[in-house]
Design a protein around this motif. Structure first.
Motif, short mmCIF file in Angstrom:
data_model
loop_
_atom_site.label_atom_id
_atom_site.label_comp_id
_atom_site.label_asym_id
_atom_site.label_seq_id
_atom_site.Cartn_x
_atom_site.Cartn_y
_atom_site.Cartn_z
N UNK A 107 0.84 -1.20 0.00
CA UNK A 107 0.00 0.00 0.00
C UNK A 107 0.87 1.25 0.00
N UNK A 108 1.91 1.25 0.81
CA UNK A 108 2.83 2.39 0.84
C UNK A 108 3.63 2.48 -0.46
N UNK A 112 0.91 7.48 -3.99
CA UNK A 112 1.51 8.63 -4.68
C UNK A 112 2.00 9.69 -3.70
N UNK A 113 1.66 9.58 -2.42
CA UNK A 113 2.10 10.56 -1.42
C UNK A 113 3.42 10.17 -0.74
N UNK A 117 6.80 9.27 -4.86
CA UNK A 117 5.58 9.56 -5.61
C UNK A 117 5.00 8.31 -6.26
N UNK A 118 5.06 7.19 -5.54
CA UNK A 118 4.48 5.96 -6.03
C UNK A 118 5.38 5.13 -6.91
#
Length: 124
Positions: A107-108, A112-113, A117-118
């Motif tokens: 999930x991390x 994108x945060x 940035x993902x």
């Protein structure tokens, strides 16, 4: 030398990871992400992952570059290139297994945060 460097990464990556995934997760969890990739079929994802191991770039170019310097290059060159693809598949599979064992939180990873940035980043 590329094989030694690759082996070093394969062995060291799970050893230096703060925590690793269990084998049951690595071999049974499939993240197809159909909303972003369009892939929802697990067998198709497995086939793509096997093909992906060839793109790990473990020295197949050396066989191609040295072909012109060998005896019977018309026969030994293609054999060397095809053999290197088989060896690359094994090393690539081990490399991707090493990476998969080292991923901590998907999930991390896809968020994108986060600081990348993902982008696919192993540790946070």
């Amino acid at each position: 030398m590329q094989v030694v460097g690759g082996l070093l990464v394969i062995v060291m990556l799970p050893l230096v990871a703060p925590s690793t995934q269990p084998a049951s997760y690595v071999f049974t969890h499939f993240e197809t992400s159909p909303e972003s990739t369009g892939v929802s079929s697990i067998p198709y994802a497995v086939i793509l992952s096997v093909l992906l191991s060839i793109y790990s770039l473990f020295g197949y170019d050396a066989a191609a570059h040295l072909t012109e310097e060998t005896k019977g290059a018309d026969r030994t060159g293609p054999k060397a290139i095809l053999s290197s693809l088989g060896i690359i598949s094994v090393f690539g599979w081990a490399y991707y297994l090493s990476l998969t064992f080292s991923i901590r939180d998907l999930e991390y990873l896809y968020n994108a945060d986060n600081e990348t940035a993902g982008a696919l980043y192993l540790f946070y």
